[in-house]
Enzyme design. Structure first.
Site, PDB file in Angstrom:
ATOM      1  N   SER A  14      -6.480   2.101 -16.164  1.00  0.00           N
ATOM      2  CA  SER A  14      -6.462   1.196 -15.007  1.00  0.00           C
ATOM      3  C   SER A  14      -6.216  -0.245 -15.443  1.00  0.00           C
ATOM      4  CB  SER A  14      -7.803   1.284 -14.262  1.00  0.00           C
ATOM      5  OG  SER A  14      -7.859   0.258 -13.288  1.00  0.00           O
ATOM      6  N   LYS A  63     -11.023   8.261  -3.212  1.00  0.00           N
ATOM      7  CA  LYS A  63     -10.865   7.326  -2.096  1.00  0.00           C
ATOM      8  C   LYS A  63     -11.306   7.896  -0.743  1.00  0.00           C
ATOM      9  CE  LYS A  63      -7.157   4.438  -3.952  1.00  0.00           C
ATOM     10  NZ  LYS A  63      -5.846   3.828  -3.658  1.00  0.00           N
ATOM     11  N   ASP A  99      -5.108  -1.306   0.616  1.00  0.00           N
ATOM     12  CA  ASP A  99      -3.794  -0.807   0.180  1.00  0.00           C
ATOM     13  C   ASP A  99      -2.694  -1.135   1.194  1.00  0.00           C
ATOM     14  OD1 ASP A  99      -4.583   0.290  -2.278  1.00  0.00           O
ATOM     15  OD2 ASP A  99      -5.225   2.160  -1.337  1.00  0.00           O
ATOM     16  N   GLY A 230       6.105  -1.159  -7.420  1.00  0.00           N
ATOM     17  CA  GLY A 230       4.761  -1.200  -6.860  1.00  0.00           C
ATOM     18  C   GLY A 230       3.878  -2.302  -7.430  1.00  0.00           C
TER      19      GLY A 230
END
Ligand code: ATR
Length: 267
Positions: A14, A63, A99, A230
């Site tokens: 991450s 999530k 998001d 992205g």
């Protein structure tokens, strides 16, 4: 010193710790942002309280599952059906989703959204966030998915159009957004769509940022499309998290620089 973190599994790769620590330091906030590889999600959420973590990012595969473990889920996250951000307000845990906002902020840097048509490729959690964000911004999404029933279910939930992926060549849209994991490292030789249908889109956006140039984006550029990775969505979803946690204006340019440098260094 306040402690923030990301929970997921795996989280070793991450880039959130790098991005958030740089931002917290730049803002002069005395805090640490750490990565936690979760073995037991309910225990991890209890751990947020037990260890008094101030804010937590949530990544795959938790999530959706995390939603039932919180005191409250804010309306946008509830509509999307996924939480990527937790706030610990004196022992009360609230879930948010940044998001959709992250994607829209990034798209707005390069294009108008209102009244434009967007082909959203995929029908998972990332696609739901994209469709939700686009609708809120006045865009017109059409869902394209390999499994047509899933496209239909998502489209019905949000009141938009859908097509099976096999009919991509018949879709009219200004911009295609890939929300599937196809083409992400290590499967970099793959693409979710054949190159022959890409020329019909003015813009092709991939929410993948490892690699920065996916096969989809390379093939789209080769037929004259404008392309966007992205990276910007990742930066903006993180910036919005930081704003929710601290109330401060995030140093977006710095966050982008540190993450981009690491991605380029990693090849
Ligand atoms: P996320 O929640 O991260 O969006 P997900 O829920 O697993 O992930 O959804 C992944 C999406 O990628 C799905 O829409 C999936 O298509 P199906 O519904 O047909 O499974 C899509 N996807 C995954 N692999 C794919 C592939 N090889 N070609 C096309 N679509 C693919």
């Amino acid at each position: 010193m306040d402690v923030y973190g990301v929970i997921g599994n795996p989280v070793g790769h991450s880039l959130s710790p790098l991005m958030h620590q740089a931002a917290l330091d730049a803002l002069g906030i005395p805090a640490r942002y750490l990565a936690f590889a979760v073995r037991d999600l309910p225990a991890a959420v209890q751990g947020i309280l037990g260890l008094n973590l101030r804010g937590v990012s949530v990544t795959l595969p938790f999530k959706t599952e995390v939603m039932t473990l919180l005191d409250e889920v804010e309306a946008d996250a509830s509509a999307i059906g996924a939480v990527n951000t937790i706030v610990n307000d004196h022992g009360r845990l609230t879930g948010f989703n940044t998001d959709g906002t992250g994607l829209i902020r990034d798209l707005r840097e390069v294009m108008d959204i209102e009244g434009r048509r967007f082909a959203v490729l995929g029908a998972g959690g990332a696609a739901r966030a994209a469709v939700f964000g686009l609708l809120q911004a006045g865009g017109i999404p059409v869902v394209l998915n390999r499994t047509a029933q899933k496209a239909e279910a998502l489209a019905a939930a949000f009141g938009c159009d859908f097509r099976p992926l096999a009919e991509a060549a018949g879709v009219e849209a200004d911009c295609l957004i890939n929300t599937t994991p196809v083409g992400m490292a290590p499967g970099v030789e793959r693409s979710p769509l054949t190159a022959d249908v890409l020329g019909r889109f003015r813009w092709v956006v991939d929410i993948i940022y490892t690699p920065l140039r996916t096969r989809l984006l390379r093939e789209a550029a080769a037929v004259g499309c404008r392309t966007r990775s992205g990276l910007g969505m990742f930066i903006h979803q993180g910036a919005e998290q930081l704003r929710i946690w601290t109330g401060r204006t995030p140093p977006v340019d710095l966050m982008r620089r540190v993450v981009e440098a690491r991605l380029i260094e990693a090849g």
